[in-house]
Design an enzyme around this catalytic site. Structure first.
Site, mmCIF file in Angstrom:
data_model
loop_
_atom_site.group_PDB
_atom_site.id
_atom_site.type_symbol
_atom_site.label_atom_id
_atom_site.label_comp_id
_atom_site.label_asym_id
_atom_site.label_seq_id
_atom_site.Cartn_x
_atom_site.Cartn_y
_atom_site.Cartn_z
ATOM 1 N N THR A 54 0.848 -1.134 0.027
ATOM 2 C CA THR A 54 0.002 -0.012 -0.091
ATOM 3 C C THR A 54 0.763 1.102 -0.024
ATOM 4 O O THR A 54 1.789 1.256 0.928
ATOM 5 C CB THR A 54 -1.025 -0.129 1.164
ATOM 6 O OG1 THR A 54 -1.820 1.210 1.128
ATOM 7 C CG2 THR A 54 -0.418 -0.100 2.628
ATOM 8 N N GLU A 55 0.635 2.076 -0.807
ATOM 9 C CA GLU A 55 1.545 3.345 -1.251
ATOM 10 C C GLU A 55 1.771 3.952 0.026
ATOM 11 O O GLU A 55 2.763 4.727 -0.141
ATOM 12 C CB GLU A 55 0.986 3.834 -2.496
ATOM 13 C CG GLU A 55 -0.209 4.718 -2.513
ATOM 14 C CD GLU A 55 -1.346 3.882 -3.067
ATOM 15 O OE1 GLU A 55 -1.256 2.590 -2.770
ATOM 16 O OE2 GLU A 55 -2.196 4.304 -3.603
#
Lengths: 225, 235, 225, 235
Positions: A54-55
């Site tokens: 997840t960025e």
């Protein structure tokens, strides 16, 4: 063109997610967008190990926490509470996007408003100038991740095709989409052509083409993800 | 199930002639001696090596260079106490040198790993090392255009790795390893300790596993400085 | 020009280091080069806390270890064994040079072969084309650190002045030097002029000028570091 | 003796009208609520705020915007559940927006902190967000020139700080804080825990103290998400 799909025909949202999950190879590092893509994680076959990125700074994202165990400082890119698996790693935003932009993430699954025959993707803006625009990490993901999967309904709720000759909404990226998973079909985007990899049960090629603005090519041998 | 473990020979088996190889370490600290020796055994030649230095004594990187396997070195400081291997090859015009300021070298590797094809830096502006390079003014200062650096392989050393390839390092042996792991298509790491997933606190991981492809466990790695002090040479 | 300095006149190497140490403000973050600069750390007054950065990945470098306690994986930029103080931090090379190149280090003390009237520094190459050149982090340090101090003997061993109108050796950086500490004087480099801040005991201005190729300006009020 | 401790009011006292202020956080995670409230109390206006989002509810960053203190926002996603504050100001043309892709925003901050005035990225090439920007081809691909971003102040939140300003964070609350600490002239951090030098393992420091200028201890920080759920507004 705006003939709506018959109720009950085609894959459900969960079946779209399952179709995507089945095409993700063992050992892949995957980033999932909001909406249908979020459902993909729970359909990964148990004999495959897939790592979710997840960025906002986590590799090794796990499922949502049990109610009452949410941590406001452990969230995904959609700002929803998540967990971290054993073997996870936290990192800062520049390091996280170095993974994205440097081509280290294998697959990104995103929703879309439109995809063009050439693989252009529009998923960040309706183009209206009144509301403040918001882009988040979408442009980074589509330009940097090795393979981009789109997960979406084949047409919008009024029956308008989303797979088009040319996007009318502002682009997120040009020529970035590799594969499209819809309720009606799995489609492969390559060399300026959209090929049909698989049709949903009860959907034939002619029906699919009627609900698709771009010309389709039949019986495409899929490339591997 | 993800398992990145290899034995030494298998880990370097596909490094082909002409490959570009990043080699971690700052002097002896962090130099992946066992991986370098496996590469010597393997036989690949005509290599381009990116490393801060050029090795010491007649072991590790110096031994690889000494055996004529390296066609070109990209580095900041090709001089080391106890080794004339590189200097001799250089004087004999048997090896090419691309000299890069140390910070520019680190930044070029990070850029390569982060998808940045080029960036501007003030380092070396107005000096001989900027000759032939594109320059540009931002504000009242001149900057040099430098290019991201990617490679086929990285050989690095760490203190501990887990099954997913998450790494932690030891003190100043960390140096170039994290950015080299980012910049290589295939990152090969030798670790003193291997643990299961979950064995490293996720807050303390320095190199996340996404940058690591092959893990070789070398429980008691040779220290280059000790080898050199003992006058060792390889093989 | 090549008249040599009388033996015993001027400051010793340790006194040069002490002069530098006394001019470093409390709380500074300092990077020390090889040679005389290495001696500076031991002369920091006890009522000042100065943090030492070594560009190979350590902030909070301490003194050399006791014999037998050397760690080959804890070294400084000169590859000599060092220690780490309580409150130290390790980081990788790109982060370390981000500190240097981003202007986060207050003072760097370096040796020099030549310094010009305009503050150009030459300290990495004699310009001979036979030996392989080596630059290390010198160009990064002089371009990025806020204040550059040079520590050197005023003349080379054959009496040739090192403070020159124009460097004949290849430059490390142009217009980067703020202050020069030699055995004969402390000199301030500003606006294309070199001013005398302090003369060593037994050295007068005329003597200093005779050993200096560049023109000197007398009685300069020093700027603060 | 280095001592970077400040009380809340003193830590933000010199943020002047028109200053550029980096505000950490990704949504509510990592948002430095107490520092933002101190800034509201302090009264500075006409600020340029760089933050990934624009706050939620009527607390923290949303409250600062709601009170008309912010002239311009540089961010990637100015929409948040539970807050119409920014959207209302935007529709009323009372606030300027520079929309930057999230990865480009993080990279611009790191570049600013690392002395890189500009770099090239593939992100946004061929899109509306590259309009008016310089582009250049490297190989067969088009890249956009983006500029390093520096600021007067950063307001960030961490889990633990030591006397020298070394910081560690909590989970995904880390997000933008480390690069913002690098990019600001004055970095102001609120920490849940303060320890003496040596209280943090040097191998695990995320932000070295050289990037931190002022430390405010806030032992039990408010959670933005809890405040919003409770319908709180500040002041």
């Amino acid at each position: 063109m705006s003939e709506t799909i018959q109720k009950g025909v085609g894959w459900s949202r969960r079946e779209i997610a399952r179709n995507i999950a089945l095409s993700i190879p063992d050992g892949s590092v995957v980033n999932l967008g909001i909406g249908i893509p979020e459902l993909v994680a729970s359909y990964i076959p148990p004999d495959r190990e897939v790592l979710f990125h997840t960025e906002n700074g986590l590799l090794g994202m796990g499922p949502p926490p049990k109610p009452g165990e949410e941590d406001p400082e452990l969230v995904n890119a959609g700002k929803q509470p998540v967990t971290a698996i054993p073997g996870a790693a936290y990192f800062h935003h520049a390091d996280s996007f170095a993974m994205v932009r440097g081509g280290h993430i294998d697959i990104c699954v995103l929703g879309a408003m439109q995809v063009s025959r050439r693989g252009d993707l529009a998923n960040w803006s309706m183009g209206d100038s009144d509301a403040a625009p918001a882009v988040g990490g979408a442009m980074d993901l589509v330009s940097g991740v090795k393979t981009i999967f789109v997960a979406m309904t084949h047409c919008s709720s009024d029956g308008t095709p989303k797979i088009v000759e040319r996007c009318t909404y502002p682009l997120t990226g040009a020529g970035v989409v590799s594969r499209i998973y819809t309720d009606l079909a799995i489609l492969d985007v390559r060399d300026g052509e959209i090929g049909v990899v698989e049709l949903a049960p009860g959907v034939d090629f002619a029906t699919l083409q009627r609900h698709t603005e771009a010309n389709l090519v039949i019986n495409r041998v899929p490339r591997t993800a | 199930m993800i398992d990145k473990r290899f034995d030494l020979a298998a880990a370097v088996a596909d490094i082909s002639d002409g490959a570009t190889v990043l080699v971690g370490g700052f002097g002896a600290a962090g130099s992946p001696i066992e991986l370098l020796h496996a590469l010597i055994d393997q036989g690949a030649k005509n290599l381009t090596v990116v490393s801060n230095n050029t090795g010491s004594g007649n072991v590790g990187l110096a031994a690889l260079i000494g055996r004529g396997r390296v066609a070109k070195v990209i580095c900041s400081f090709p001089r080391t106490a106890n080794s004339t291997v590189f200097q001799d090859k250089y004087r004999a015009r048997e090896i090419e040198l691309e000299l890069v300021p140390q910070g520019t070298l680190a930044e070029r590797l990070r850029a390569g790993g982060a998808g940045i094809p080029a960036f501007y830096t003030a380092t070396a502006a107005g000096t001989r090392l900027a000759e032939g390079k594109e320059t540009r003014r931002f504000g009242d200062r001149e900057f040099v255009l430098e290019y991201g650096l990617r490679a086929d392989f990285a050989l690095i050393k760490c203190r501990q790795a887990d099954r997913l390839g998450n790494l932690v390092y030891n003190k100043t042996a960390r140096n170039f390893a994290p950015v080299m792991a980012m910049a290589a298509k295939t990152t090969i790491v030798q670790t003193a300790s291997y643990v299961e997933a979950g064995g490293i606190d996720p807050e303390t991981v320095i190199t996340p596993g996404v940058f690591v492809h092959r893990i070789v466990t070398v429980p008691n790695p040779l220290q280059e400085s000790a080898l050199v002090a003992a006058g060792a040479s390889y093989p």
